[in-house]
Enzyme design. Sequence first.
Site, PDB file in Angstrom:
ATOM      1  N   CYS A   1       0.952  -1.150  -0.085  1.00 34.24           N
ATOM      2  CA  CYS A   1      -0.135   0.059   0.032  1.00 34.24           C
ATOM      3  C   CYS A   1       1.054   1.391  -0.147  1.00 34.24           C
ATOM      4  O   CYS A   1       1.845   1.524   0.938  1.00 34.24           O
ATOM      5  CB  CYS A   1      -0.896  -0.018   1.165  1.00 34.24           C
TER       6      CYS A   1
ATOM      7  N   GLN B   1      -4.338  11.566  14.707  1.00 33.65           N
ATOM      8  CA  GLN B   1      -4.209  12.143  13.451  1.00 33.65           C
ATOM      9  C   GLN B   1      -3.391  11.140  12.474  1.00 33.65           C
ATOM     10  O   GLN B   1      -2.409  10.650  12.770  1.00 33.65           O
ATOM     11  CB  GLN B   1      -3.854  13.475  13.168  1.00 33.65           C
TER      12      GLN B   1
ATOM     13  N   PHE C   1     -13.258  18.464  23.112  1.00 32.33           N
ATOM     14  CA  PHE C   1     -13.003  17.160  22.587  1.00 32.33           C
ATOM     15  C   PHE C   1     -11.573  17.209  22.233  1.00 32.33           C
ATOM     16  O   PHE C   1     -10.998  16.788  21.099  1.00 32.33           O
ATOM     17  CB  PHE C   1     -13.497  17.219  21.047  1.00 32.33           C
TER      18      PHE C   1
ATOM     19  N   ASN D   1      -3.536  16.778  21.859  1.00 33.66           N
ATOM     20  CA  ASN D   1      -2.800  17.178  20.571  1.00 33.66           C
ATOM     21  C   ASN D   1      -2.755  19.012  20.519  1.00 33.66           C
ATOM     22  O   ASN D   1      -1.692  19.575  20.065  1.00 33.66           O
ATOM     23  CB  ASN D   1      -3.441  16.545  19.342  1.00 33.66           C
TER      24      ASN D   1
ATOM     25  N   GLU E   1     -12.808  16.012  27.449  1.00 34.14           N
ATOM     26  CA  GLU E   1     -12.892  15.018  26.431  1.00 34.14           C
ATOM     27  C   GLU E   1     -13.715  14.123  27.029  1.00 34.14           C
ATOM     28  O   GLU E   1     -14.164  14.056  28.427  1.00 34.14           O
ATOM     29  CB  GLU E   1     -11.777  14.219  26.528  1.00 34.14           C
TER      30      GLU E   1
ATOM     31  N   ASP F   1     -12.456  20.516  18.279  1.00 34.54           N
ATOM     32  CA  ASP F   1     -11.993  19.739  17.369  1.00 34.54           C
ATOM     33  C   ASP F   1     -12.994  18.353  17.500  1.00 34.54           C
ATOM     34  O   ASP F   1     -12.497  17.343  17.928  1.00 34.54           O
ATOM     35  CB  ASP F   1     -10.734  19.212  17.448  1.00 34.54           C
TER      36      ASP F   1
ATOM     37  N   CYS G   1     -13.372  17.523  10.611  1.00 31.68           N
ATOM     38  CA  CYS G   1     -13.419  16.303   9.817  1.00 31.68           C
ATOM     39  C   CYS G   1     -14.502  15.857   9.021  1.00 31.68           C
ATOM     40  O   CYS G   1     -14.646  15.064   8.405  1.00 31.68           O
ATOM     41  CB  CYS G   1     -12.954  15.289  10.677  1.00 31.68           C
TER      42      CYS G   1
END
Length: 448
Positions: free
Chosen positions: A167, A280, A309, A314, A330, A378, A404
């Site tokens: 791949c 990510q 979130f 990050n 979270e 996020d 996203c």
Amino acid sequence: MSKRRRKKALPADPIPCDIEKLSHDGRGIAHLDGKIQFVDGALPGEKVMAKYVGTRRSFDELRATEVTEASPDRVETPCDFADLCGGCSLQHVAPDAQIGFKEATLREHFAHFGGIEPEQWVPPMRSDGLGYRRKARLGVRFVPKRDAVLVGFREKRNSFLTDIDRCVVMDPRIGERITPLRELLYSMEAYSRIPQVEVACGDDVAAMVVRNMDPLSDADRDKLLAFGQAHELHIYLQPKGPDTVHRIWPESAGRDDERLTYRLPSFDLTMRFHPMDFTQVNADINQRMVDHALDWLEPQPDERVLDLFCGLGNFTLPLARRCGEVVGVEGDDAMVVRGRENADLNGLTNARFHGANLQGDFTGESWAAEGFDKILIDPPRSGAQEVCEYLTAFGARRIVYVSCNPATLARDAGVLVEKGYRLVKAGVMDMFPHTTHVESMALFERAD
């Protein structure tokens, strides 16, 4: 008893299609006698011959078999399996056209939800399309008729696994080892009882998590250990649910030892994560995304910032390097623990992590009592509509929203605009090259 309706036979011969545009899932759109046709592997402006693969009352599904007039945006695919494998859908599209498609998708969603338009469209954040993917779930299946084990992603729009031997979009530590992994699994006694292998890559180490539905024999464990040593991979087993994941190579000194790492050099941070944690998939884009998010938010040493979130920190920990205090919230308790671990690892005392249900009113929580100067969000694909209803209670002057899913970003942007914020700027980030996945970021400022 009523008889089952016989499935209508599909036309056997390919038909000509004039492609008008791309659907949001990357298929060409044509029409025949007023009926929509979705054509895999076709681009706007092309004329193709396409074979029927499915039909519904309101649309047909086809796959291009021959391109009779090609678009200038068509390129040779870097992968031999791109036409069949469902892991990618846009490899036949030039990089500029891919990013243009994603920008157009975001624009369309903003326009659809109340005609919202950012005051400024920022240039897209681009990525190298090969070797970028650090997280994936590889399907595994034994096919008795072929007496073979297949390892890979599902085929486009069906449940069969694509028979791949490498791949090119995955991190080479995994993507170049599909064939030896397949050979390993076929050689094991449990060859027919392993349904998947999760893979995760840190900066220094890559890991495989083998889902074993039955206890493995000593011989099978030895083969996995030898494979991990030979290919410098950490090997984990998952006999039941996610909580049963444990490392067998190298020998684990305890759950706290079972970590990979990635770095955020702009902030002198090292982030530790478990292979099953959300991180990510694109390390390069993630570093630049964090840089951009903080540049847009402009946290100051005397400010209090909320990160919703927050995952394993990050964005939270980079914010802690710039602001007076940051609170990360979270819904997943395991990620709250991971955030605290990373704060301790990096010697940060001004970052606090809390677990909370972000689907309701959280403004009465103790950590929320003092309000926030700025907010970063996020959320998952479902977005943050409920959260956005309550954000004005904090009086934040600036909000950065990392998304996203362009549909839920546009919907939530409408809520924030109604609540008195301006959509200052927005743009896309190519987190997933060769796919239709659209990652984006938007900046909101209080209108008053």
